[in-house]
Design a protein around this motif. Structure first.
Motif, PDB file in Angstrom:
ATOM      1  N   THR A 377       0.864  -1.182   0.000  1.00 58.90           N
ATOM      2  CA  THR A 377       0.000   0.000   0.000  1.00 58.90           C
ATOM      3  C   THR A 377       0.899   1.230   0.000  1.00 58.90           C
ATOM      4  OG1 THR A 377      -0.095   0.259   2.411  1.00 58.90           O
ATOM      5  CG2 THR A 377      -1.693  -1.238   1.402  1.00 58.90           C
ATOM      6  N   SER A 378       0.395   2.313  -0.529  1.00 55.16           N
ATOM      7  CA  SER A 378       1.157   3.573  -0.471  1.00 55.16           C
ATOM      8  C   SER A 378       1.026   4.209   0.906  1.00 55.16           C
ATOM      9  CB  SER A 378       0.658   4.541  -1.540  1.00 55.16           C
ATOM     10  OG  SER A 378      -0.658   4.987  -1.230  1.00 55.16           O
ATOM     11  N   GLY A 379       0.052   3.707   1.690  1.00 57.48           N
ATOM     12  CA  GLY A 379      -0.293   4.365   2.940  1.00 57.48           C
ATOM     13  C   GLY A 379      -1.373   5.405   2.727  1.00 57.48           C
ATOM     14  N   TYR A 448       6.957   0.272   5.308  1.00 50.55           N
ATOM     15  CA  TYR A 448       6.811   0.495   6.749  1.00 50.55           C
ATOM     16  C   TYR A 448       6.895   1.966   7.148  1.00 50.55           C
ATOM     17  CZ  TYR A 448       7.710  -4.462   6.305  1.00 50.55           C
ATOM     18  OH  TYR A 448       7.656  -5.775   5.893  1.00 50.55           O
ATOM     19  N   SER A 449       6.891   2.865   6.164  1.00 48.74           N
ATOM     20  CA  SER A 449       6.845   4.293   6.477  1.00 48.74           C
ATOM     21  C   SER A 449       5.430   4.699   6.859  1.00 48.74           C
ATOM     22  CB  SER A 449       7.295   5.122   5.266  1.00 48.74           C
ATOM     23  OG  SER A 449       7.063   6.503   5.480  1.00 48.74           O
ATOM     24  N   THR A 457      -1.848   5.923   8.876  1.00 48.10           N
ATOM     25  CA  THR A 457      -1.671   4.754   8.029  1.00 48.10           C
ATOM     26  C   THR A 457      -0.198   4.526   7.708  1.00 48.10           C
ATOM     27  OG1 THR A 457      -2.160   6.195   6.149  1.00 48.10           O
ATOM     28  CG2 THR A 457      -3.947   4.812   6.975  1.00 48.10           C
ATOM     29  N   VAL A 458       0.115   3.271   7.362  1.00 49.09           N
ATOM     30  CA  VAL A 458       1.495   2.857   7.092  1.00 49.09           C
ATOM     31  C   VAL A 458       1.554   2.229   5.701  1.00 49.09           C
ATOM     32  CG1 VAL A 458       3.311   1.217   7.764  1.00 49.09           C
ATOM     33  CG2 VAL A 458       2.071   2.505   9.517  1.00 49.09           C
ATOM     34  N   SER A 459       2.627   2.525   4.959  1.00 50.14           N
ATOM     35  CA  SER A 459       2.865   1.889   3.668  1.00 50.14           C
ATOM     36  C   SER A 459       3.286   0.441   3.930  1.00 50.14           C
ATOM     37  CB  SER A 459       3.956   2.637   2.900  1.00 50.14           C
ATOM     38  OG  SER A 459       4.170   2.061   1.634  1.00 50.14           O
TER      39      SER A 459
END
Length: 515
Positions: A377-379, A448-449, A457-459
């Protein structure tokens, strides 16, 4: 705002310039066009009030605050002029060649450099002084437009002194124009062999980094303002953000180590003003590795942070960097990326299920090429699909291969995808399959950013079995990411593994296309 003067001055049967049409909302974009007419000048345009407010700047904008550049106000231009380039024929108003020298986004600010509304910006313009923050490739940071006392059409365009300004002579002629997006060129690419390996557009330029390695100092990291609220709705603090990065440090660091880091800072949380901090290495403690790299667009050296350990990661988060944006390549080999990425970037009118369909179409093409891709996911509202390259190829080769994939995705899903970069030309329900992220210096939030979005939300890396309709990126946050990693392991580690055989992959795509 009126476009009457624009229409009066042009014969649209003879000039290729766009005819005027009304825009209901401004997207806060800017463009600087190099206009070689009777005399060379630069047209500076800001999207405000449904039009492009425009000034002719004879010497062009400068990144040096000592330069006060004359800017002569001209008629408002239609918003679709933002993408115009080409030749205006002799005998027509403004005859000559126009190309795009820079473009990007901006936001208007007040005396305290706080973001203001479009209505407030238009009032400031009417009063004769408008401050803006520009984010382009050739110009960046704060600028002010000030009307001169000797005439209402004459203004000065002045750079604010900030981390983006320079103190040496700024020669705009030495800064390259951007290659404008040409939909005709893009269309012609589609009609050629779909899986041809194109030659790089330009000869490879060797980029190097002057790396200053971290000292072995045992100085303690000072963490500040840990109680400051970063996510007001969720009551998540800066301290919570730093605690998250501390907990996942061993998982995120492989995607940061050795890479220049582009810092986007949100020191007042997700609702506060964000800004890009380029020369972050200038003030970094000696226990943080830094890398000095020449920026061709600004013709200056930029001092990047390189996040090699947990202490440096937490130092970066303490600066207010909610997200971590590393380069695709490392300081030891700047010209050869470790991976390519297809950035699946939806419009506001696309559903996340649409995004998932595009990701699955991308996987089908990678499967045809015999390639294992990795999705995360991009986050935010998009998805990213990565392919390992392991420094085997240049950025030009990476970009061209990503372009092949993007074209084939577009052919599979022509109704909901586009390769059109321009928002104004893109249909409102189309997903941009962005292959241009595969250029030196481009960045995306890494695995994990955290993202400065509602919900923290997290990437997050995904198993392909999870990439199906009904998936919701909001489900992956700083509250559950560590537990997920401990359960599933690092699903993204293959991205930094053995690179693909590019020639064999292209041969397989050619074979599948002709079968």
């Amino acid at each position: 705002m009126s476009l009457t003067n624009y229409k009066k001055k042009r014969n649209f049967k003879e000039t290729p310039e766009p005819e005027a049409h009304d825009e209901k909302e401004s997207l806060f974009r800017f463009v600087i066009q190099r206009h070689e007419g009777t005399r060379l000048h630069y047209d500076f345009r800001l999207e405000l009030g449904g039009v492009l407010k425009s000034w002719a700047v004879p010497k062009g904008p400068s990144m040096n605050p000592e330069d006060k550049r004359l800017a002569v106000e001209v008629e408002d231009h239609p918003v679709n002029y933002i993408n115009f380039f080409g030749t205006i024929p002799d005998g027509n108003y403004g005859a000559g060649t126009v190309d795009v020298w820079d473009h990007g986004a901006f936001f208007p600010v007040n005396e305290d450099l706080e973001k203001i509304t479009e209505k407030e910006a238009l009032k400031a313009l009417e009063k004769g002084e408008l401050k803006v923050f520009l984010k382009g490739q050739n110009v960046e940071g704060g600028f002010v437009l000030v009307r001169m006392k000797n005439g209402e059409k004459n203004w000065l365009l002045i750079k604010h002194k900030d981390e983006f300004s320079i103190d040496k002579k700024y020669d705009i002629k030495k800064v390259k124009s951007l290659e404008p997006f040409d939909s005709k060129k893009e269309k012609s690419k589609k009609t050629q062999g779909k899986a041809e390996k194109s030659e790089p557009e330009t000869a490879d330029k060797v980029h190097t980094a002057n790396v200053k390695k971290a000292s072995k100092s045992k100085a303690k990291l000072e963490l500040t303002n840990l109680d400051k609220i970063y996510w007001p709705d969720e009551k998540i603090t800066k301290g919570d953000l730093i605690e998250y990065y501390d907990s996942v440090s061993k998982y995120i660091l492989p995607y940061l180590k050795g890479r220049p880091l582009s810092l986007k800072r949100n020191p007042n949380g997700i609702n506060g003003q964000a800004f890009f901090h380029k020369d972050a290495g200038d003030n970094a403690p000696d226990w943080v590795t830094t890398a000095e790299i020449h920026s061709e667009s600004n013709d200056k050296m930029i001092d990047y942070l390189v996040c090699n350990d947990k202490k440096s990661l937490l130092y970066t988060a303490n600066l207010g960097c909610i997200e971590m944006n590393p380069w695709n390549s490392t300081v030891e080999n700047l010209d050869n990326p470790d991976y390519i990425v297809i950035d699946i970037d939806p419009s506001d009118k696309n559903t996340f299920d649409d995004v998932i369909d595009v990701a699955l179409a991308t996987k089908e093409i990678l499967d045809q090429a015999g390639i294992v891709g990795y999705c995360k996911t991009s986050g935010s509202s998009g998805l990213h699909v990565y392919v390992p390259f392991n420094k085997k190829h240049t950025y030009d080769e990476a970009k061209e291969f990503a372009n092949i994939i993007a074209i084939m995705v577009n052919e599979k899903l022509p109704d909901i995808t586009t390769l059109e970069r321009s928002l104004s030309k893109r249909k409102k329900n189309q997903i941009y399959v962005d292959y241009l992220q595969n250029r030196i210096g481009q960045t995306l939030a890494c695995a994990y950013s955290v993202r400065p979005k509602p919900g923290a939300t997290v990437s997050t890396p995904l198993e392909w079995d999870e990439v199906k309709r009904g998936l919701d990126f909001h489900d992956f946050t700083i509250k559950n990411t560590l537990e997920r990693i401990e359960k599933k392991g690092d699903l993204f580690k293959g991205v930094l593994g053995k690179g693909i055989n590019l020639e064999k992959a292209i041969q397989k795509l050619e074979a599948s296309h002709h079968s």
